[in-house]
Scaffold this motif. Structure first.
Motif, PDB file in Angstrom:
ATOM      1  N   GLY A   1       0.813  -1.208   0.000  1.00 46.69           N
ATOM      2  CA  GLY A   1       0.000   0.000   0.000  1.00 46.69           C
ATOM      3  C   GLY A   1       0.840   1.248   0.000  1.00 46.69           C
ATOM      4  N   PRO A   2       0.190   2.416  -0.008  1.00 48.47           N
ATOM      5  CA  PRO A   2       0.917   3.690  -0.125  1.00 48.47           C
ATOM      6  C   PRO A   2       1.706   4.058   1.126  1.00 48.47           C
ATOM      7  N   ALA A   3       2.526   5.107   0.984  1.00 48.15           N
ATOM      8  CA  ALA A   3       3.347   5.591   2.096  1.00 48.15           C
ATOM      9  C   ALA A   3       2.465   6.064   3.246  1.00 48.15           C
TER      10      ALA A   3
ATOM     11  N   THR B   1       2.803   1.419  -6.483  1.00 47.84           N
ATOM     12  CA  THR B   1       2.648   2.661  -7.264  1.00 47.84           C
ATOM     13  C   THR B   1       3.946   3.461  -7.300  1.00 47.84           C
ATOM     14  N   GLN B   2       4.981   3.002  -6.598  1.00 47.75           N
ATOM     15  CA  GLN B   2       6.250   3.740  -6.557  1.00 47.75           C
ATOM     16  C   GLN B   2       7.420   2.828  -6.908  1.00 47.75           C
TER      17      GLN B   2
ATOM     18  N   LEU C   1       7.632  -7.664  -6.513  1.00 45.52           N
ATOM     19  CA  LEU C   1       6.437  -7.629  -5.666  1.00 45.52           C
ATOM     20  C   LEU C   1       5.180  -7.898  -6.488  1.00 45.52           C
ATOM     21  N   ARG C   2       5.049  -7.224  -7.625  1.00 41.02           N
ATOM     22  CA  ARG C   2       3.897  -7.461  -8.514  1.00 41.02           C
ATOM     23  C   ARG C   2       3.830  -8.940  -8.917  1.00 41.02           C
TER      24      ARG C   2
ATOM     25  N   GLU D   1      -3.958   8.692  -7.054  1.00 47.02           N
ATOM     26  CA  GLU D   1      -4.745   7.530  -7.473  1.00 47.02           C
ATOM     27  C   GLU D   1      -5.755   7.927  -8.556  1.00 47.02           C
ATOM     28  N   LYS D   2      -6.408   9.077  -8.363  1.00 41.23           N
ATOM     29  CA  LYS D   2      -7.377   9.555  -9.363  1.00 41.23           C
ATOM     30  C   LYS D   2      -6.688   9.864 -10.686  1.00 41.23           C
TER      31      LYS D   2
END
Length: 343
Positions: A146-148, A276-277, A288-289, A325-326
């Motif tokens: 997940g995000p930071a 996402t980073q 990871l993916r 994200e948007k």
């Protein structure tokens, strides 16, 4: 929880076999005590076991089983940590004990986990965090994605510190790939430790906050805590350890496979990252993916996903995550439309 004391005899009496069972400095007995939360005292072949009823009964069976394994034909065989681990796993005692533990739950309906540190008590603040920390305790390998600012690394380090303080493990190993975050840092001065420290600083910061600077420094000197680049994991097998791989989105497929196959007996691994980073070259797929795709159906591995609602930093951080994200969703939509028109 009902506490009881039970005595059992291991026969025939044979000091060599008893020494083999107990291990050097009683290490094998200590491993049983750590894993099962019981206390074992013994004089010659008479063993006294104290703990909850389920664990005491299982320990009796495990001791009898292991004692039989100390002699094959006329040869005395040393009992290794791996045999103890397998005996505990085959007994199913850990699952039975967890089923009979008091059902402490928090407002999220998840297992209530409170970790005491020098700074105070650490506990989950969101449903996803509560589920994550419960999975870290229950599974041998856990992913936090997940995000930071969602507490992925911080809670994992807290769980590792807690396990060390309770002597459930012997050491903590913290690692991350040394990949530059979208920038070319050029030549870094200093020795190897000074070169890699900037990559590992977030892990140090969490440790310093929970244990204090002086204690962390002493534990690092004694190699009880090891902080190292991922490349240092190759060729090793880590037993009795709590291993955290941070920033795992920047591992290659080969690196992720290499790391996951380092896990030894009585060890836990937590892998954290933000897909996402990813700072890998565009032609390389994130380990990871790939792990999410390949390992999603494997038993004893948990995947925990966080979102902007789990961000526990400054409120503006959650809004920043939402905005990105948007934007990414719009970009994906535009690319799909362009592809459809091209076809």
């Amino acid at each position: 929880m009902n506490i009881t004391t039970h005595e059992t005899k291991l026969e025939p009496v044979d000091n060599q076999r008893l020494n083999s069972l107990c291990g050097p400095y009683n290490d094998n007995i200590k491993q049983l005590e750590r894993r099962l939360g019981i206390e074992i005292n013994h004089r010659s072949n008479l063993f006294s076991i104290t703990g909850d009823v389920i664990s005491v009964k299982a320990t009796d069976t495990i001791l009898q089983t292991l004692y039989k394994q100390t002699k094959v034909k006329d040869k005395i065989i040393d009992i290794e940590p791996e045999q103890i681990h397998l005996a505990i796993k085959e007994s199913g005692v850990l699952e039975k004990v967890s089923e009979h533990l008091p059902a402490y739950v928090d407002q999220y309906g998840s297992k209530l986990v409170m970790i005491k540190t020098k700074r105070g008590i650490i506990k989950p603040r969101t449903p996803n965090q509560a589920q994550y920390i419960a999975h870290v305790l229950d599974y041998d390998i856990s992913f936090g994605i997940g995000p930071a600012g969602t507490g992925k690394t911080y809670l994992a380090v807290a769980a590792a510190v807690d396990a060390l303080e309770k002597q459930q493990i012997r050491r903590i190993v913290l690692t991350r790939p040394a990949v530059e975050a979208g920038e070319k840092l050029g030549f870094l001065p200093g020795d190897l430790s000074q070169k890699v420290d900037p990559y590992l600083r977030p892990l140090y910061d969490a440790l310093f906050e929970m244990l204090g600077f002086e204690k962390v420094e002493k534990l690092i000197e004694k190699s009880v805590i090891e902080v190292a680049p991922l490349a240092y994991m190759r060729g090793r097998t880590l037993n009795d350890a709590f291993i955290i791989l941070d920033e795992s989105q920047n591992t290659t497929i080969e690196q992720m496979k290499m790391f996951l196959t380092r896990i030894g007996f009585n060890s836990k691994a937590v892998i954290t990252g933000d897909i996402t980073q990813i700072d890998l070259p565009k032609n390389q797929k994130s380990g990871l993916r790939h792990a999410i795709e390949v390992l999603s159906e494997v038993d004893d591995i948990s995947f925990n996903f966080f979102n902007s609602e789990d961000v526990v930093r400054h409120p503006v951080v959650a809004r920043i995550v939402n905005a990105y994200e948007k934007w990414e969703e719009k970009e994906m939509h535009h690319k799909q439309q362009y592809t459809e028109k091209s076809i």
